[in-house]
Design a protein around this motif. Structure first.
Motif, PDB file in Angstrom:
ATOM      1  N   LEU A  41       0.805  -1.138  -0.246  1.00  0.00           N
ATOM      2  CA  LEU A  41      -0.020  -0.009   0.120  1.00  0.00           C
ATOM      3  C   LEU A  41       0.893   1.122   0.079  1.00  0.00           C
ATOM      4  O   LEU A  41       0.547   2.155  -0.705  1.00  0.00           O
ATOM      5  CB  LEU A  41      -0.976  -0.214   1.385  1.00  0.00           C
ATOM      6  CG  LEU A  41      -1.929   1.107   1.206  1.00  0.00           C
ATOM      7  CD1 LEU A  41      -2.821   0.657   0.145  1.00  0.00           C
ATOM      8  CD2 LEU A  41      -2.819   0.874   2.550  1.00  0.00           C
ATOM      9  N   CYS A  42       1.742   1.266   0.770  1.00  0.00           N
ATOM     10  CA  CYS A  42       2.869   2.261   0.832  1.00  0.00           C
ATOM     11  C   CYS A  42       3.477   2.624  -0.665  1.00  0.00           C
ATOM     12  O   CYS A  42       3.573   3.697  -1.099  1.00  0.00           O
ATOM     13  CB  CYS A  42       3.982   2.196   1.996  1.00  0.00           C
ATOM     14  SG  CYS A  42       5.123   3.671   2.081  1.00  0.00           S
ATOM     15  N   ALA A  63      -2.784   1.378 -11.860  1.00  0.00           N
ATOM     16  CA  ALA A  63      -2.205   1.444 -10.517  1.00  0.00           C
ATOM     17  C   ALA A  63      -2.731   0.357  -9.471  1.00  0.00           C
ATOM     18  O   ALA A  63      -1.926  -0.246  -8.855  1.00  0.00           O
ATOM     19  CB  ALA A  63      -2.068   2.771  -9.848  1.00  0.00           C
ATOM     20  N   TRP A  64      -3.981   0.362  -9.721  1.00  0.00           N
ATOM     21  CA  TRP A  64      -4.628  -0.419  -8.728  1.00  0.00           C
ATOM     22  C   TRP A  64      -4.453  -1.936  -9.212  1.00  0.00           C
ATOM     23  O   TRP A  64      -4.252  -2.868  -8.531  1.00  0.00           O
ATOM     24  CB  TRP A  64      -6.329  -0.208  -8.804  1.00  0.00           C
ATOM     25  CG  TRP A  64      -7.134  -0.898  -7.695  1.00  0.00           C
ATOM     26  CD1 TRP A  64      -7.818  -2.194  -7.956  1.00  0.00           C
ATOM     27  CD2 TRP A  64      -6.849  -0.932  -6.190  1.00  0.00           C
ATOM     28  NE1 TRP A  64      -8.085  -2.768  -6.743  1.00  0.00           N
ATOM     29  CE2 TRP A  64      -7.674  -2.028  -5.694  1.00  0.00           C
ATOM     30  CE3 TRP A  64      -6.057  -0.111  -5.324  1.00  0.00           C
ATOM     31  CZ2 TRP A  64      -7.683  -2.181  -4.263  1.00  0.00           C
ATOM     32  CZ3 TRP A  64      -6.003  -0.313  -3.926  1.00  0.00           C
ATOM     33  CH2 TRP A  64      -7.144  -1.228  -3.414  1.00  0.00           C
ATOM     34  N   LYS A  70       0.744  -7.572  -7.322  1.00  0.00           N
ATOM     35  CA  LYS A  70       1.568  -7.552  -6.243  1.00  0.00           C
ATOM     36  C   LYS A  70       1.081  -8.241  -5.123  1.00  0.00           C
ATOM     37  O   LYS A  70       1.925  -9.210  -4.485  1.00  0.00           O
ATOM     38  CB  LYS A  70       2.170  -6.307  -5.851  1.00  0.00           C
ATOM     39  CG  LYS A  70       3.221  -5.598  -6.572  1.00  0.00           C
ATOM     40  CD  LYS A  70       3.822  -4.469  -6.259  1.00  0.00           C
ATOM     41  CE  LYS A  70       4.846  -3.823  -6.954  1.00  0.00           C
ATOM     42  NZ  LYS A  70       5.412  -2.426  -6.314  1.00  0.00           N
ATOM     43  N   MET A  71      -0.147  -8.011  -4.797  1.00  0.00           N
ATOM     44  CA  MET A  71      -0.740  -8.676  -3.332  1.00  0.00           C
ATOM     45  C   MET A  71      -0.775 -10.205  -3.543  1.00  0.00           C
ATOM     46  O   MET A  71      -0.359 -10.973  -2.838  1.00  0.00           O
ATOM     47  CB  MET A  71      -1.956  -7.881  -2.901  1.00  0.00           C
ATOM     48  CG  MET A  71      -1.953  -6.687  -2.390  1.00  0.00           C
ATOM     49  SD  MET A  71      -3.200  -5.967  -1.741  1.00  0.00           S
ATOM     50  CE  MET A  71      -2.906  -4.464  -1.196  1.00  0.00           C
ATOM     51  N   PHE A  77       3.560 -16.006  -2.115  1.00  0.00           N
ATOM     52  CA  PHE A  77       4.888 -16.218  -1.605  1.00  0.00           C
ATOM     53  C   PHE A  77       5.145 -16.269  -0.196  1.00  0.00           C
ATOM     54  O   PHE A  77       5.702 -17.223   0.472  1.00  0.00           O
ATOM     55  CB  PHE A  77       5.744 -14.866  -1.928  1.00  0.00           C
ATOM     56  CG  PHE A  77       7.350 -15.018  -1.623  1.00  0.00           C
ATOM     57  CD1 PHE A  77       8.349 -15.766  -2.322  1.00  0.00           C
ATOM     58  CD2 PHE A  77       7.776 -14.241  -0.555  1.00  0.00           C
ATOM     59  CE1 PHE A  77       9.470 -15.831  -2.171  1.00  0.00           C
ATOM     60  CE2 PHE A  77       9.106 -14.256  -0.240  1.00  0.00           C
ATOM     61  CZ  PHE A  77       9.863 -15.046  -0.869  1.00  0.00           C
ATOM     62  N   VAL A  78       4.369 -15.490   0.611  1.00  0.00           N
ATOM     63  CA  VAL A  78       4.428 -15.737   2.166  1.00  0.00           C
ATOM     64  C   VAL A  78       3.605 -17.065   2.362  1.00  0.00           C
ATOM     65  O   VAL A  78       4.448 -17.776   3.424  1.00  0.00           O
ATOM     66  CB  VAL A  78       3.466 -14.521   2.740  1.00  0.00           C
ATOM     67  CG1 VAL A  78       3.232 -14.813   4.114  1.00  0.00           C
ATOM     68  CG2 VAL A  78       4.249 -13.253   3.032  1.00  0.00           C
TER      69      VAL A  78
END
Length: 155
Positions: A41-42, A63-64, A70-71, A77-78
């Motif tokens: 978000l940053c 952008a969204w 990415k999310m 990945f997490v």
């Protein structure tokens, strides 16, 4: 009839073990997912700010869409590194190092987005080299080239 019993017994044994594994992994994932969300978000906010300050056309849908990509990537990945960490018996902090490395890369993007409108470039490759050398305790480091001033056409 015996085949059903074998399936029921194996499912009865497997389910509690797998359930426990998943619940333990979820408890380890939640803080990392929150951290990744905040970093992404940053990066979105600083990226939009950079584009506005530099006079670039800002398409919020693009952008969204990039942020959602990415999310999905980082959250997957997490999940992967936490599951590997849990399966490895918690011997090496794979999840910690992996997630911190992704946060470092995103942090570099945030720094770049902040510095770019001011006329500075941030070299991620050199920054990763400096970071790696610091982590592995190599002697004194020369950080020339990490941040450079852009030359304006008017100068």
């Amino acid at each position: 009839m015996e085949e059903k019993a074998v399936h029921q017994i194996s499912a009865g044994i497997f389910a509690p073990i797998a359930g426990s594994f998943v619940i333990d992994s979820l408890q380890m994932m939640i803080p990392w997912l929150i951290a990744m969300f905040c970093v992404i978000l940053c990066d979105l906010i600083t990226g939009v700010r950079k584009s506005i300050l530099m006079g670039e056309h800002v398409r919020f849908s693009r952008a969204w869409r990039a942020t959602m990509g990415k999310m999905v990537t980082y959250f997957s990945f997490v999940v992967m590194v936490v599951m590997v960490q849990k399966a490895s018996g918690m011997s090496i902090r794979i999840d910690t190092y992996s997630c911190l490395f992704v946060c470092f890369i995103e942090g570099s993007s945030i720094i770049s987005n902040i510095l770019k409108p001011k006329g500075y470039n941030f070299n991620l490759a050199i920054a990763i080299g400096v970071f790696a050398k610091k982590v592995f305790s190599i002697d004194k480091e020369d950080i020339d080239g990490v941040i450079t001033k852009e030359k304006n056409k008017e100068d």
